[in-house]
Design a protein around this motif. Structure first.
Motif, PDB file in Angstrom:
ATOM      1  N   ILE A   1      -7.502  10.117  30.751  1.00  0.00           N
ATOM      2  CA  ILE A   1      -7.398  11.387  31.488  1.00  0.00           C
ATOM      3  C   ILE A   1      -8.803  11.855  31.885  1.00  0.00           C
ATOM      4  O   ILE A   1      -9.043  12.269  33.022  1.00  0.00           O
ATOM      5  N   ALA A   2      -9.732  11.751  30.932  1.00  0.00           N
ATOM      6  CA  ALA A   2     -11.103  12.198  31.215  1.00  0.00           C
ATOM      7  C   ALA A   2     -11.718  11.369  32.350  1.00  0.00           C
ATOM      8  O   ALA A   2     -12.287  11.922  33.291  1.00  0.00           O
TER       9      ALA A   2
ATOM     10  N   THR B   1       0.442  27.849  30.677  1.00  0.00           N
ATOM     11  CA  THR B   1      -0.056  26.700  29.906  1.00  0.00           C
ATOM     12  C   THR B   1      -1.509  26.879  29.457  1.00  0.00           C
ATOM     13  O   THR B   1      -1.913  26.331  28.435  1.00  0.00           O
ATOM     14  N   GLY B   2      -2.295  27.658  30.236  1.00  0.00           N
ATOM     15  CA  GLY B   2      -3.711  27.866  29.890  1.00  0.00           C
ATOM     16  C   GLY B   2      -3.903  28.417  28.482  1.00  0.00           C
ATOM     17  O   GLY B   2      -4.675  27.850  27.688  1.00  0.00           O
TER      18      GLY B   2
ATOM     19  N   PHE C   1       1.973  18.231  25.270  1.00  0.00           N
ATOM     20  CA  PHE C   1       0.540  18.001  25.487  1.00  0.00           C
ATOM     21  C   PHE C   1       0.284  17.585  26.940  1.00  0.00           C
ATOM     22  O   PHE C   1      -0.572  18.153  27.623  1.00  0.00           O
ATOM     23  N   PHE C   2       1.050  16.616  27.412  1.00  0.00           N
ATOM     24  CA  PHE C   2       0.804  16.101  28.767  1.00  0.00           C
ATOM     25  C   PHE C   2       1.118  17.158  29.824  1.00  0.00           C
ATOM     26  O   PHE C   2       0.438  17.238  30.842  1.00  0.00           O
ATOM     27  N   PHE C   3       2.135  17.964  29.583  1.00  0.00           N
ATOM     28  CA  PHE C   3       2.477  19.007  30.561  1.00  0.00           C
ATOM     29  C   PHE C   3       1.369  20.065  30.615  1.00  0.00           C
ATOM     30  O   PHE C   3       0.907  20.445  31.697  1.00  0.00           O
ATOM     31  N   VAL C   4       0.938  20.517  29.439  1.00  0.00           N
ATOM     32  CA  VAL C   4      -0.083  21.577  29.375  1.00  0.00           C
ATOM     33  C   VAL C   4      -1.395  21.083  29.984  1.00  0.00           C
ATOM     34  O   VAL C   4      -1.996  21.730  30.842  1.00  0.00           O
ATOM     35  N   VAL C   5      -1.809  19.905  29.548  1.00  0.00           N
ATOM     36  CA  VAL C   5      -3.086  19.349  30.006  1.00  0.00           C
ATOM     37  C   VAL C   5      -2.993  18.945  31.483  1.00  0.00           C
ATOM     38  O   VAL C   5      -3.907  19.209  32.271  1.00  0.00           O
TER      39      VAL C   5
END
Lengths: 205, 459
Positions: free
Chosen positions: B211-212, A64-65, A41-45
């Motif tokens: 994050i936001a 990742t998009g 999650f953290f890598f993709v986002v």
């Protein structure tokens, strides 16, 4: 508060009020699975949110998009930034019929709605104000024109062309000469044609 | 009332002890911190409260904002049909859209919509919470992908938060699931506190909101208007977003400059200082004032409220307990001491019934007393409990000292327990109360045959 097992002893009511059982500590496999999910999650986002000038950003987001879109992890938090809009506008369309008459359609205008209506219809503002009006979404304008043509179809006098245009005005800057109060903003007087669509007979079916 | 426990104390990790012996200290510390942050069992109460209010926001989104123009967005003759959406927006990317697999008929799209509404109602009530949250999340994603043009940042956040709810144990407190489970459990073994569990989904949502804030702060810092202090001046002049008026005395550039730079400062604090205990609540208060200010000036439904609601997850469990106890104390000051309710602790049916009543009694207006427990003898003798009568029915003492028994006691309790209020008028219908009393007596006479067993009797 206790979280350890009371064993075979039973709690009194007062003790039970201050006691919580536990679903137990996660197993190593569970932790590994969850940790993998979190890191993905953290890598993709994170890769998506990197600044645009980051070297090789596109070579990562190309992979990742799609994961982000598919999983519903879309991140878009650039509200009112990097710059705030310094103009106001609304969208209109002209529907031209085969006999030469023209009908002007005004898309929903939130500044004219009462508080409850504009609250309920906020998604219309997003659709026509924030999206269709701007270049990023221009590919949808023919669909909107076809919709308007169908909505205004008269078999004896069918629509032939739909033209969408923006009525726009700049917000006066806050200097001494131009400052204007929030409730005294100028009307949207400048016109910009966005698209003009020639209606095909098949669009009306 | 589900009590709010403190997080369980940290325990060692014996299964990893041998493996970590050879690791450098910093890696060991990092792993320990990672485990502690994501997996240290804690109470799901904050997530459960979030679930309830967040469910209401989701329902608002569906019924107030989507439904009025549903056909325009999702109907067979929508503004942008799904085939156009796929070719013009999806391109080669993948989106999750269950409706794309359904026949192209409005009744199926409406069907999916009402399934989503039903799932959200169930999630809010905490009924089959895990399944209903997943259904809500998958359908939210589907409706988002099916018509992208009405989606805003608020919709993105709703989707992400629903995913975190589906991954969490939010159904372990303040839920019908928990009540149903409680009817099968003996609270003398499990206690009344919500079951502790690993809070990783709650933590993920906490990080997501940071994050936001972090991203919006960074983007703003790149903007000229945010740096010269005029951004808020322009932002409150979006005429399509205006809500309530701003008096001319406040509609001045120096005030907008303070608000612009104040926004930057608050948003910075909301992803940094919110993690530091001494400043956490101050940062949350500043964040609330920021969002309420936007809410006053601008018409941005859902967005502000879903962000403010997420602050709940940052409240320490012990502070949630303190706040609730403070409220209960205020109610006690206003309405007097809780009512004594004597029950038979040697009967498992009575024990479970009392457990159910206690969980529904969120304001602590009822004080159950097990008359078979020697610790309660002094108190019950003082109030002259009729022990022979207590053997045959639960007894509740009124303010005048008299005891109400059986069904009448239950009806009295329902009047003083807000969660039972929907049931109360029915209990006063004469025919209902007549049959309910008969049923109560029949069950009470055979109560030890129904669920009770010698093994369940308190030693």
């Amino acid at each position: 508060m206790q979280s350890t097992s009371p064993g075979t002893r039973k709690l009194s009511f007062r003790q039970a009020c201050n006691y919580s059982s536990s679903s137990g500590r996660p197993t190593a496999a569970h932790k590994l699975l969850v940790s993998s999910f979190l890191l993905t999650f953290f890598f993709v986002v994170g890769s998506w949110l990197l600044p645009e000038w980051t070297p090789e950003k596109n070579s990562i987001t190309i992979y990742t998009g799609p994961i982000m879109n598919l999983a519903g992890w879309t991140q878009y938090w650039s509200l009112f930034c990097p710059e705030v809009r310094d103009l106001n506008y609304h969208l209109n369309a002209l529907v031209e019929f085969s006999d030469g008459t023209v009908k002007c359609y005004e898309f929903p205008r939130h500044e004219k709605m009462d508080l409850i209506t504009k609250f309920r219809r906020e998604k219309l503002r997003k659709l026509f104000g924030d999206n269709i009006s701007w270049q990023n979404y221009e590919q949808f304008r023919p669909s909107v024109c076809r919709f308007l043509a169908r909505a205004n179809n008269d078999p004896t006098n069918p629509p032939e062309r739909v033209t969408m245009f923006l009525n726009i005005t700049n917000t006066p800057p806050p200097d001494k000469e131009s400052f204007c109060y929030r409730d005294e903003l100028p009307p949207h007087t400048r016109k910009i044609i966005l698209s003009s669509y020639k209606v095909n007979p098949t669009d009306l079916q | 009332m589900t009590n709010l426990p403190k997080a369980a104390p940290a325990e060692g990790l014996p299964h990893t002890a041998q493996a970590t012996e050879a690791k450098p200290q910093w890696i060991e510390n990092l792993l320990k911190s990672w485990n502690s942050f994501w997996f240290e069992p804690t109470t799901p109460v904050a997530m459960a409260i979030f679930r309830i209010f967040f469910g209401i926001i989701l329902l608002e989104n569906m019924l107030v904002h989507l439904l009025p123009d549903f056909d325009l967005y999702y109907g067979k003759n929508s503004l942008v049909p799904i085939n156009d959406m796929m070719s013009l927006y999806w391109h080669s990317s993948y989106y999750f859209d269950l409706m794309a697999a359904l026949p192209a008929d409005d009744k199926y799209i409406y069907g999916a919509f009402w399934v989503m509404v039903a799932a959200t109602v169930m999630m809010t009530l905490g009924l089959c919470t895990r399944v209903s949250s997943w259904v809500t999340f998958l359908l939210l994603m589907s409706f988002g992908a099916h018509f992208q043009l009405n989606q805003n940042a608020g919709d993105n956040y709703l989707r992400l938060a629903t995913m975190c709810l589906a991954l969490s144990n939010a159904g372990d407190a303040f839920s019908l699931d928990n009540l149903i489970r409680a009817t099968r459990q003996d609270w003398r073994k499990t206690g009344f506190g919500a079951r502790l569990s690993a809070p990783w989904a709650q933590r993920l949502l906490q990080i997501q909101i940071c994050i936001a804030y972090g991203h919006t702060w960074y983007s703003k810092m790149e903007g000229k208007m945010w740096n010269d202090g005029t951004a808020v001046y322009y932002a409150v002049r979006y005429d399509d977003l205006m809500r309530f008026p701003i008096p001319h005395i406040f509609d001045q550039l120096p005030i907008y400059m303070i608000l612009t730079w104040g926004t930057l400062a608050i948003e910075f604090a909301l992803f940094t200082f919110i993690w530091w205990r001494p400043t956490r609540y101050w940062v949350m208060a500043a964040g609330l004032s920021l969002h309420l200010g936007i809410e006053y000036c601008m018409n941005l439904p859902m967005f502000e409220w879903s962000f403010m609601l997420t602050y709940l997850l940052f409240i320490y469990p012990e502070d949630l307990t303190k706040s609730w106890n403070w409220l209960k104390a205020k109610i006690k000051d206003r309405f007097g001491e809780p009512y004594r309710l004597a029950f038979d602790g040697s009967c498992i049916l009575c024990v479970r019934t009392i457990g159910l009543i206690h969980r529904l009694d969120i304001f602590g207006r009822i004080k159950p007393l097990d008359f078979t427990d020697k610790d309660n003898d002094a108190e019950l003798d003082e109030v002259k409990l009729d022990r022979a009568r207590a053997q045959s029915e639960i007894l509740l003492q009124k303010r005048d000292g008299n005891w109400l028994g059986g069904f009448k006691a239950f009806r009295f309790i329902s009047l003083r327990t807000p969660l039972l209020w929907p049931l109360t008028p029915v209990l006063f219908v004469p025919i209902v109360s007549f049959f309910a009393e008969l049923m109560y007596k029949a069950i009470a006479a055979n109560r030890k045959l129904i669920l009770g067993s010698p093994s369940e009797v308190r030693q």
